[in-house]
Motif scaffolding. Structure first.
Motif, short mmCIF file in Angstrom:
data_model
loop_
_atom_site.label_atom_id
_atom_site.label_comp_id
_atom_site.label_asym_id
_atom_site.label_seq_id
_atom_site.Cartn_x
_atom_site.Cartn_y
_atom_site.Cartn_z
N TRP A 105 1.67 -6.64 -53.94
CA TRP A 105 2.52 -5.47 -53.88
C TRP A 105 3.65 -5.94 -52.98
O TRP A 105 3.27 -6.65 -51.90
N ILE A 107 6.70 -3.37 -50.66
CA ILE A 107 7.24 -2.03 -50.69
C ILE A 107 8.61 -2.11 -50.06
O ILE A 107 8.66 -3.18 -48.95
N ALA A 112 8.08 2.16 -46.33
CA ALA A 112 6.89 1.82 -45.89
C ALA A 112 6.01 3.08 -45.10
O ALA A 112 6.85 4.07 -44.57
N GLY A 113 4.81 2.83 -44.93
CA GLY A 113 4.06 3.72 -44.08
C GLY A 113 3.89 5.30 -44.63
O GLY A 113 3.52 6.19 -43.87
N ARG A 114 4.16 5.34 -45.88
CA ARG A 114 3.98 6.61 -46.74
C ARG A 114 2.86 6.69 -47.49
O ARG A 114 2.84 7.62 -48.44
N GLY A 115 2.26 5.56 -47.76
CA GLY A 115 1.24 5.50 -48.81
C GLY A 115 1.70 5.10 -50.25
O GLY A 115 0.88 5.10 -51.13
N TYR A 116 2.81 4.68 -50.25
CA TYR A 116 3.47 4.55 -51.67
C TYR A 116 2.86 3.17 -52.23
O TYR A 116 2.34 3.12 -53.47
N ALA A 117 2.85 2.14 -51.63
CA ALA A 117 2.18 0.95 -51.90
C ALA A 117 0.81 0.99 -52.56
O ALA A 117 0.24 0.73 -53.33
N THR A 118 -0.11 1.94 -51.56
CA THR A 118 -1.49 2.08 -52.03
C THR A 118 -1.46 2.81 -53.15
O THR A 118 -2.19 2.65 -53.91
N LEU A 140 -4.99 -11.87 -52.67
CA LEU A 140 -4.93 -12.70 -51.41
C LEU A 140 -3.86 -12.44 -50.42
O LEU A 140 -2.77 -12.00 -51.01
N CYS A 141 -3.98 -12.76 -49.20
CA CYS A 141 -2.89 -12.66 -48.35
C CYS A 141 -3.04 -13.50 -47.07
O CYS A 141 -4.15 -13.96 -46.76
N ASN A 145 -1.44 -10.90 -42.25
CA ASN A 145 -0.80 -10.05 -42.93
C ASN A 145 -1.55 -8.53 -43.11
O ASN A 145 -1.77 -8.17 -43.91
N ARG A 150 -4.96 -4.28 -45.04
CA ARG A 150 -5.63 -2.96 -44.82
C ARG A 150 -5.37 -2.05 -46.10
O ARG A 150 -6.15 -1.21 -46.32
N ARG A 154 -8.11 -0.06 -47.90
CA ARG A 154 -7.95 1.34 -48.28
C ARG A 154 -8.32 1.64 -49.78
O ARG A 154 -8.70 2.73 -50.33
#
Ligand SMILES: CC(C)(COP(=O)(O)OP(=O)(O)OC[C@H]1O[C@@H](n2cnc3c(N)ncnc32)[C@H](O)[C@@H]1OP(=O)(O)O)[C@@H](O)C(=O)NCCC(=O)NCCS
Length: 189
Positions: A105, A107, A112-118, A140-141, A145, A150, A154
């Motif tokens: 993923w 973004i 970022a920071g609005r939950g779109y990637a999740t 993997l990361c 990172n 995180r 989630r």
């Protein structure tokens, strides 16, 4: 090469987003945020020109695994589902073919920071265990990172690996990496 992602009924809609397959015509939209060094810092490749970006995505076949994330018709990020064979002993290798996928993923920092990637990643897991019928997904990361691992937590993915100084970063440093995974039977439908 089998195009596994054709099994998915595109586009995939989530609460706020539309996910669709990436095309060559999307390269400019992807480049708009992937040219940002803060985005490529942890990514496998950091092409420095749009031509190098084109080579990386078209000629190396990355578009085949790539999913675009749109918000109100604007590309706000991308994701990856790369279906692959699981490791197996030789006698049963056929049964492990195309049974798992690596997920990824990215973004646009502006979103970022609005939950779109999740939200997008959750949809990837859904289609992996749904339309694609996979038995395992993993990601993997680099251990540093934190936003990426995180996100994996989630989603409910399990940390299965902590690899010490295993990965060479373009800074020249050998860095720790982490690996997370999830099995189909662990994913609530
Ligand atoms: C990894 C990456 C996609 C994570 O992005 P992100 O913005 O942290 O992830 P999301 O879009 O899911 O947003 C999650 C954040 O929004 C918050 N949030 C706000 N609304 C939310 C919602 N409705 N749902 C979930 N989270 C929400 C979360 O609390 C979280 O913030 P926090 O980390 O401060 O707790 C991003 O850092 C990135 O693109 N990095 C560069 C590329 C990269 O490293 N990719 C991974 C390579 S392995």
């Amino acid at each position: 090469m089998t195009d596994h992602l054709t099994a998915i009924d595109w586009p995939v809609r989530t609460g706020r987003l539309v996910l669709r397959r990436a095309r060559e015509a999307d390269l400019d939209a992807i480049w708009a945020y992937r040219r940002d060094p803060s985005v490529t810092h942890w990514l496998s490749a950091a092409p420095s020109t749009i031509e190098a970006h084109r080579v990386s995505f078209v000629e190396r076949g990355h578009l085949a695994h790539m999913v675009l994330v749109e918000l109100d018709g604007v590309v706000v990020g991308d994701a990856m589902i790369r279906v692959e064979d699981a490791w197996a002993q030789a006698e049963v290798a056929v049964g492990a073919r195309g049974t798992q996928a690596e997920l990824g993923w990215t973004i646009d920092p502006a979103y970022a920071g609005r939950g779109y990637a999740t939200e997008a990643a959750r949809a990837l897991v859904d289609v992996s265990f749904g339309a694609l019928g996979l038995r395992r997904v993993y990601a993997l990361c680099f251990a540093d990172n934190e936003p990426s691992w995180r996100l994996m937590e989630r989603l409910g993915m399990r940390r299965e690996q902590y690899l010490v100084k295993e990965s060479l970063h373009r800074s020249g440093d050998w860095l720790d990496a982490v690996g997370y995974a999830l099995l189909a039977e662990e994913w609530p439908r």
